[in-house]
Design a protein around this motif. Structure first.
Motif, PDB file in Angstrom:
ATOM      1  N   HIS A 170      34.197  13.809  27.377  1.00 49.61           N
ATOM      2  CA  HIS A 170      34.714  12.566  26.784  1.00 49.61           C
ATOM      3  C   HIS A 170      34.794  11.495  27.872  1.00 49.61           C
ATOM      4  CE1 HIS A 170      37.324   9.752  24.625  1.00 49.61           C
ATOM      5  NE2 HIS A 170      37.121  10.465  23.535  1.00 49.61           N
ATOM      6  N   PRO A 171      34.371  10.261  27.589  1.00 52.88           N
ATOM      7  CA  PRO A 171      34.448   9.202  28.606  1.00 52.88           C
ATOM      8  C   PRO A 171      35.879   8.861  29.018  1.00 52.88           C
ATOM      9  CG  PRO A 171      33.809   8.301  26.465  1.00 52.88           C
ATOM     10  CD  PRO A 171      33.735   9.787  26.339  1.00 52.88           C
ATOM     11  N   GLY A 172      36.847   9.201  28.172  1.00 48.60           N
ATOM     12  CA  GLY A 172      38.236   8.925  28.519  1.00 48.60           C
ATOM     13  C   GLY A 172      38.846   9.926  29.467  1.00 48.60           C
ATOM     14  N   LEU A 173      38.151  11.049  29.735  1.00 47.76           N
ATOM     15  CA  LEU A 173      38.580  12.005  30.753  1.00 47.76           C
ATOM     16  C   LEU A 173      37.975  11.584  32.080  1.00 47.76           C
ATOM     17  CD1 LEU A 173      39.862  14.619  31.791  1.00 47.76           C
ATOM     18  CD2 LEU A 173      37.853  15.859  30.920  1.00 47.76           C
ATOM     19  N   LEU A 174      38.824  11.268  33.040  1.00 50.43           N
ATOM     20  CA  LEU A 174      38.363  10.713  34.319  1.00 50.43           C
ATOM     21  C   LEU A 174      38.198  11.775  35.399  1.00 50.43           C
ATOM     22  CD1 LEU A 174      40.684   7.582  34.293  1.00 50.43           C
ATOM     23  CD2 LEU A 174      38.327   7.762  33.463  1.00 50.43           C
ATOM     24  N   SER A 175      39.008  12.820  35.347  1.00 51.55           N
ATOM     25  CA  SER A 175      38.870  13.916  36.300  1.00 51.55           C
ATOM     26  C   SER A 175      39.637  15.123  35.778  1.00 51.55           C
ATOM     27  CB  SER A 175      39.411  13.532  37.682  1.00 51.55           C
ATOM     28  OG  SER A 175      40.836  13.572  37.708  1.00 51.55           O
ATOM     29  N   TYR A 176      39.233  16.293  36.262  1.00 54.86           N
ATOM     30  CA  TYR A 176      39.904  17.546  35.906  1.00 54.86           C
ATOM     31  C   TYR A 176      39.895  18.429  37.144  1.00 54.86           C
ATOM     32  CZ  TYR A 176      40.400  22.245  33.871  1.00 54.86           C
ATOM     33  OH  TYR A 176      40.783  23.533  33.598  1.00 54.86           O
ATOM     34  N   TYR A 182      42.598  12.026  25.062  1.00 50.56           N
ATOM     35  CA  TYR A 182      42.987  13.423  25.193  1.00 50.56           C
ATOM     36  C   TYR A 182      42.971  14.125  23.836  1.00 50.56           C
ATOM     37  CZ  TYR A 182      45.915  17.533  25.743  1.00 50.56           C
ATOM     38  OH  TYR A 182      46.402  18.815  25.700  1.00 50.56           O
ATOM     39  N   GLN A 183      43.509  13.485  22.812  1.00 48.85           N
ATOM     40  CA  GLN A 183      43.534  14.103  21.490  1.00 48.85           C
ATOM     41  C   GLN A 183      42.125  14.295  20.936  1.00 48.85           C
ATOM     42  OE1 GLN A 183      46.101  15.488  20.218  1.00 48.85           O
ATOM     43  NE2 GLN A 183      47.575  14.710  21.726  1.00 48.85           N
ATOM     44  N   ASP A 184      41.219  13.379  21.224  1.00 51.72           N
ATOM     45  CA  ASP A 184      39.816  13.555  20.837  1.00 51.72           C
ATOM     46  C   ASP A 184      39.251  14.823  21.470  1.00 51.72           C
ATOM     47  OD1 ASP A 184      39.824  11.246  19.340  1.00 51.72           O
ATOM     48  OD2 ASP A 184      38.792  10.027  20.856  1.00 51.72           O
ATOM     49  N   PHE A 185      39.542  15.047  22.742  1.00 54.69           N
ATOM     50  CA  PHE A 185      39.059  16.234  23.446  1.00 54.69           C
ATOM     51  C   PHE A 185      39.656  17.503  22.849  1.00 54.69           C
ATOM     52  CE2 PHE A 185      40.091  19.273  26.925  1.00 54.69           C
ATOM     53  CZ  PHE A 185      38.810  19.763  27.123  1.00 54.69           C
TER      54      PHE A 185
END
Length: 234
Positions: free
Chosen positions: A50-56, A79-82
C-alpha cells in the motif's frame, strides 16, 4: 511498487502521520529466527502492499522469543486498507512456517518530539513504555516536555545514546520512546550510573520519575533485524 531492504527506518520523516507498534512472541530463539526469515520471505516475494505504508521494521528482543514491529503510515485509513487486503496472506505464510505465534497489539502513536534526527547506525533500540491512568493528551506531552527539560539540564548526560524519538498514543494513554543506542552494553552502563535509571539525580529528573498519573510501563532492549520500505521500481 517493489520492496527495498534497508538498514533502519527514517523515524523522523515528516510524512508519517502515525506509527503502529506491536509485539509477537515466537516462544524460543530458534522459532523467532525462523519467524524473521519468514517475514523476509513473505514480504520480499510480494509487491509493496500500500502506498500509505512508508516503512516496516522488525527487532528481536533480549528475551527468548519476542519480536517488536514498528511501521510508519500516512494515516489510519491506509492501515485499515492493508488490514482488509494484504495482511492476512502475509501472516498466513508466516504462520505456516512458524505456527502458534502470539500476536499482541498494535498500539497507534504519533511522533511528538525527537532529541535529534539520529546519525550513526544504532546497535540497539531501547523501547521505553509509559502508561497513564486515563486519556489525557496534554499530560502525555507535558511528561515528554519534562524529559527534554531534564535532558537539557543534566550535568552528566549518558554516553552511548544516539537519539530519542518520543511517540504519544492517539488514545491519550501512553508514551513510547524509541531510543537509538550505540549498543546494548552502553545502555546497561548508563542504567548502572548514579541516579534512578537514565539521568542524574536532579530536580528535573525527579519530576519525570514521580510524575502524577503514571500507572505502569517498562524498558526493553531490542536488536534491529529487518527493515523494509517501498522501492523505486514500478
Amino acid at each position: 511498487m517493489t520492496v527495498e531492504f534497508v538498514s533502519r527506518p527514517d523515524v523522523t520523516r515528516a510524512d508519517a502521520g502515525l506509527v503502529k507498534v506491536s509485539t509477537w512472541d515466537a516462544g524460543t530463539p530458534e522459532r523467532r529466527r525462523r519467524a524473521v526469515e519468514a517475514i523476509r520471505s513473505a514480504w520480499g516475494a510480494r509487491r509493496w502492499p500500500h502506498p500509505g505504508l512508508l516503512s516496516y521494521s522488525v527487532y528481536t528482543g533480549e528475551d527468548a522469543g519476542t519480536l517488536l514491529h514498528y511501521s510508519q503510515w500516512t494515516d489510519e485509513e491506509s492501515y485499515q486498507d492493508f488490514v482488509r487486503d494484504g495482511r492476512d496472506e502475509r501472516n498466513a505464510e508466516i504462520d505456516a512456517a512458524v505456527p502458534g505465534i502470539d500476536r499482541l497489539g498494535p498500539h497507534t502513536y504519533e511522533l511528538y518530539r525527537s532529541t535529534s534526527p539520529g546519525g550513526r547506525e544504532p546497535g540497539c533500540v531501547v523501547v521505553v513504555d509509559v502508561e497513564f491512568g486515563g486519556a489525557d493528551k496534554a499530560r502525555q506531552r507535558d511528561w515528554v516536555d519534562g524529559v527534554f527539560e531534564a535532558l537539557g539540564t543534566d550535568p552528566a548526560p549518558a554516553t552511548g545514546g544516539l537519539a530519542g524519538h518520543f511517540h504519544v498514543s492517539t488514545d491519550g494513554t501512553r508514551v513510547l520512546n524509541y531510543a537509538e543506542w550505540v549498543s546494548a552494553q552502553a545502555h546497561i552502563e548508563a542504567l548502572a550510573a548514579p541516579g534512578d535509571g537514565i539521568g542524574s539525580r536532579t530536580p528535573q529528573w525527579e519530576r519525570v520519575q514521580s510524575y502524577p498519573g503514571v500507572t505502569g510501563g517498562g524498558v526493553r532492549r531490542y536488536t534491529p533485524a529487518l527493515s523494509l520500505r517501498p522501492g523505486a521500481g514500478g
